[in-house]
Design a protein around this motif. Structure first.
Motif, PDB file in Angstrom:
ATOM      1  N   TYR A 137       0.832  -1.203   0.000  1.00 54.21           N
ATOM      2  CA  TYR A 137       0.000   0.000   0.000  1.00 54.21           C
ATOM      3  C   TYR A 137       0.869   1.257   0.000  1.00 54.21           C
ATOM      4  O   TYR A 137       0.623   2.205  -0.761  1.00 54.21           O
ATOM      5  N   ILE A 138       1.903   1.275   0.839  1.00 52.92           N
ATOM      6  CA  ILE A 138       2.791   2.431   0.892  1.00 52.92           C
ATOM      7  C   ILE A 138       3.550   2.600  -0.417  1.00 52.92           C
ATOM      8  O   ILE A 138       3.729   3.717  -0.924  1.00 52.92           O
ATOM      9  N   HIS A 139       3.996   1.480  -0.991  1.00 51.65           N
ATOM     10  CA  HIS A 139       4.712   1.542  -2.271  1.00 51.65           C
ATOM     11  C   HIS A 139       3.807   2.100  -3.365  1.00 51.65           C
ATOM     12  O   HIS A 139       4.237   2.934  -4.183  1.00 51.65           O
ATOM     13  N   TYR A 140       2.552   1.669  -3.380  1.00 50.81           N
ATOM     14  CA  TYR A 140       1.614   2.157  -4.396  1.00 50.81           C
ATOM     15  C   TYR A 140       1.323   3.645  -4.196  1.00 50.81           C
ATOM     16  O   TYR A 140       1.352   4.432  -5.149  1.00 50.81           O
ATOM     17  N   ALA A 141       1.050   4.044  -2.940  1.00 49.68           N
ATOM     18  CA  ALA A 141       0.726   5.446  -2.677  1.00 49.68           C
ATOM     19  C   ALA A 141       1.910   6.363  -2.936  1.00 49.68           C
ATOM     20  O   ALA A 141       1.743   7.503  -3.375  1.00 49.68           O
ATOM     21  N   LYS A 142       3.114   5.873  -2.708  1.00 46.97           N
ATOM     22  CA  LYS A 142       4.309   6.710  -2.863  1.00 46.97           C
ATOM     23  C   LYS A 142       4.673   6.910  -4.327  1.00 46.97           C
ATOM     24  O   LYS A 142       5.112   8.011  -4.716  1.00 46.97           O
ATOM     25  N   HIS A 143       4.505   5.883  -5.160  1.00 51.34           N
ATOM     26  CA  HIS A 143       4.981   5.949  -6.537  1.00 51.34           C
ATOM     27  C   HIS A 143       3.867   6.244  -7.541  1.00 51.34           C
ATOM     28  O   HIS A 143       4.156   6.716  -8.648  1.00 51.34           O
ATOM     29  N   ARG A 144       2.626   5.971  -7.194  1.00 55.00           N
ATOM     30  CA  ARG A 144       1.527   6.181  -8.144  1.00 55.00           C
ATOM     31  C   ARG A 144       0.729   7.446  -7.866  1.00 55.00           C
ATOM     32  O   ARG A 144       0.080   7.969  -8.767  1.00 55.00           O
ATOM     33  N   ILE A 145       0.740   7.924  -6.622  1.00 54.45           N
ATOM     34  CA  ILE A 145      -0.085   9.075  -6.250  1.00 54.45           C
ATOM     35  C   ILE A 145       0.826  10.288  -6.034  1.00 54.45           C
ATOM     36  O   ILE A 145       1.729  10.254  -5.195  1.00 54.45           O
ATOM     37  N   GLN A 146       0.587  11.346  -6.796  1.00 59.28           N
ATOM     38  CA  GLN A 146       1.327  12.598  -6.668  1.00 59.28           C
ATOM     39  C   GLN A 146       0.323  13.744  -6.518  1.00 59.28           C
ATOM     40  O   GLN A 146      -0.070  14.377  -7.496  1.00 59.28           O
ATOM     41  N   PRO A 147      -0.131  14.018  -5.297  1.00 57.48           N
ATOM     42  CA  PRO A 147      -1.180  15.029  -5.094  1.00 57.48           C
ATOM     43  C   PRO A 147      -0.673  16.448  -5.406  1.00 57.48           C
ATOM     44  O   PRO A 147       0.523  16.743  -5.301  1.00 57.48           O
ATOM     45  N   GLU A 148      -1.613  17.305  -5.770  1.00 58.03           N
ATOM     46  CA  GLU A 148      -1.331  18.710  -6.041  1.00 58.03           C
ATOM     47  C   GLU A 148      -2.047  19.586  -5.013  1.00 58.03           C
ATOM     48  O   GLU A 148      -3.168  19.296  -4.616  1.00 58.03           O
ATOM     49  N   LEU A 149      -1.385  20.656  -4.619  1.00 56.83           N
ATOM     50  CA  LEU A 149      -1.970  21.581  -3.648  1.00 56.83           C
ATOM     51  C   LEU A 149      -3.076  22.411  -4.297  1.00 56.83           C
ATOM     52  O   LEU A 149      -2.881  22.991  -5.375  1.00 56.83           O
ATOM     53  N   THR A 150      -4.228  22.448  -3.672  1.00 56.39           N
ATOM     54  CA  THR A 150      -5.315  23.297  -4.155  1.00 56.39           C
ATOM     55  C   THR A 150      -5.149  24.711  -3.600  1.00 56.39           C
ATOM     56  O   THR A 150      -4.384  24.947  -2.662  1.00 56.39           O
ATOM     57  N   ASP A 151      -5.871  25.639  -4.190  1.00 54.95           N
ATOM     58  CA  ASP A 151      -5.797  27.027  -3.726  1.00 54.95           C
ATOM     59  C   ASP A 151      -6.294  27.161  -2.288  1.00 54.95           C
ATOM     60  O   ASP A 151      -5.722  27.911  -1.478  1.00 54.95           O
ATOM     61  N   GLU A 152      -7.355  26.423  -1.959  1.00 50.63           N
ATOM     62  CA  GLU A 152      -7.894  26.483  -0.603  1.00 50.63           C
ATOM     63  C   GLU A 152      -6.886  25.952   0.411  1.00 50.63           C
ATOM     64  O   GLU A 152      -6.693  26.545   1.486  1.00 50.63           O
ATOM     65  N   ALA A 153      -6.207  24.859   0.067  1.00 50.69           N
ATOM     66  CA  ALA A 153      -5.205  24.304   0.977  1.00 50.69           C
ATOM     67  C   ALA A 153      -4.010  25.237   1.121  1.00 50.69           C
ATOM     68  O   ALA A 153      -3.466  25.398   2.224  1.00 50.69           O
ATOM     69  N   SER A 154      -3.597  25.875   0.031  1.00 48.16           N
ATOM     70  CA  SER A 154      -2.459  26.799   0.094  1.00 48.16           C
ATOM     71  C   SER A 154      -2.763  27.989   1.002  1.00 48.16           C
ATOM     72  O   SER A 154      -1.922  28.393   1.821  1.00 48.16           O
ATOM     73  N   ASP A 155      -3.952  28.559   0.875  1.00 43.95           N
ATOM     74  CA  ASP A 155      -4.329  29.683   1.732  1.00 43.95           C
ATOM     75  C   ASP A 155      -4.386  29.265   3.200  1.00 43.95           C
ATOM     76  O   ASP A 155      -3.969  30.016   4.094  1.00 43.95           O
ATOM     77  N   HIS A 156      -4.923  28.062   3.446  1.00 41.70           N
ATOM     78  CA  HIS A 156      -5.021  27.588   4.833  1.00 41.70           C
ATOM     79  C   HIS A 156      -3.634  27.336   5.420  1.00 41.70           C
ATOM     80  O   HIS A 156      -3.393  27.612   6.616  1.00 41.70           O
TER      81      HIS A 156
END
Length: 351
Positions: A137-156
């Motif tokens: 699970y960690i290997h999959y989440a680390k190499h397959r998932i690359q999240p992007e910061l949203t504007d709402e998260a950046s402001d917070h």
């Protein structure tokens, strides 16, 4: 360290090397004993320039609590009684293992009384995940998932960092374990991104930032400690009220409770799970046809991610048998039990 690089400037060598690993350090306080009368920074005895390079810092105290000491002693005794079936107790992981080995790996650890202790309720055996599944699970989440910061998260994040800086400058709120510097801002971003990866999400939202801030505030100021103690006290009061209510009930009710408890204990000892409804109504021919159509579509289009709605259209595209939404979900859950895919929020991730 926080940039995952190591700079070398010695003997005429000037180089910057990659350090793709995390650093976990453990140390005793100065003079070997933690002094509650002074601040955590003085107990640690390290300069702020070094402490700021760590994302989180937790203080672990040896509290003399009879209940905690009993739990620790029982766990140590159980570990001396238990022997793992794996040679040497070590489990290795290779991302290049064949599909047969992956499909046979279990998700949950099989209940063992010597290892897990007594059950406190039905379904306790489902609480522990296997080491192999966690690594996958960690290997999959680390190499397959690359999240992007949203504007709402950046402001917070910016607002929370400004509040932390303001709180650290106030003399009344001193005594934190970590200095609040620009590296703290990167810490919040890393923790928020890690929380989004844990959910297999493609975006870092405000919820992820709030979860990261809870961990950071606990590490710095232990803000959640009082709330945790209050919840524990409320839980103990609720259990005490239940005990008093059971004690004041009649003998007939106590007899029925004892009988049902004995039956529940017998069922737990047998460790039998009821088969999910609807799974026995699908014929092997339909299962094979579904797997063929689904697998052929994923291989032909080189897909790693697909929605359940798209799968419904793919398997019902031909002129053969049709599948209902409930049947598709059941068949996908079977494949998930075999560790061939993972279902998250109506989306199917191939393993």
């Amino acid at each position: 360290m926080e940039q995952q690089t190591v700079t070398i400037a010695k003997a005429g060598i000037h180089a910057s090397l990659n350090a793709r690993c995390s650093v976990v350090a453990a140390a005793n306080p100065i003079y070997g004993t933690y002094d509650r009368s002074i601040t955590p920074t003085k107990n640690i005895g390290l300069p702020d320039s070094l402490l700021s390079r760590f994302d989180l810092l937790f203080i672990v105290l040896d509290q003399m609590d009879p209940e905690i000491d009993t739990q620790i002693s029982e766990h140590v005794v159980r570990m001396h009684q238990y022997r793992s079936s794996v040679d040497g107790g070590a489990v290795t992981f290779d991302a290049r293992e064949d599909d047969d080995a992956d499909s046979n790996s279990a998700v949950f650890v099989k209940y063992n009384r010597l290892l897990h202790g007594k059950k406190v309720g039905r379904g306790r055996k489902r609480d522990t995940l296997t080491i192999m599944f966690l690594k996958k699970y960690i290997h999959y989440a680390k190499h397959r998932i690359q999240p992007e910061l949203t504007d709402e998260a950046s402001d917070h994040i910016a607002t929370a960092y400004a509040e932390l800086r303001n709180a650290s400058s106030n003399a009344m709120s001193g005594g934190g374990t970590l200095p609040i510097t620009a590296r703290t801002l990167e810490t919040i971003i890393r923790l928020s991104t890690a929380h989004a990866k844990l959910k297999l999400s493609k975006k870092v939202t405000k919820v992820d930032v709030e979860a990261a801030l809870k961990v950071l505030n606990f590490a710095i100021y232990h803000k959640e400690l009082a709330e945790m103690e209050e919840r524990e006290q409320e839980r103990e009061k609720e259990l005490e009220r239940k005990r008093q209510a059971d004690h004041s009930s009649g003998n007939d009710k106590n007899d029925r409770g004892a009988t049902s408890t004995a039956e529940g204990a017998t069922a737990d000892a047998m460790d039998v799970d009821e088969p999910p409804a609807g799974q026995t109504n699908i014929s092997p021919e339909r299962v094979e046809a579904f797997g063929s159509a689904f697998g052929q579509h994923m291989r032909a289009n080189h897909l790693d991610l697909i929605s359940i709605a798209d799968i419904e259209q793919v398997v019902n595209m031909g002129a053969g048998v049709s599948y209902t939404r409930a049947e598709i979900v059941i068949l996908l859950e079977r494949l998930q039990e075999d560790n061939r895919l993972m279902i998250v929020d109506e989306m199917v991730h191939m393993m």
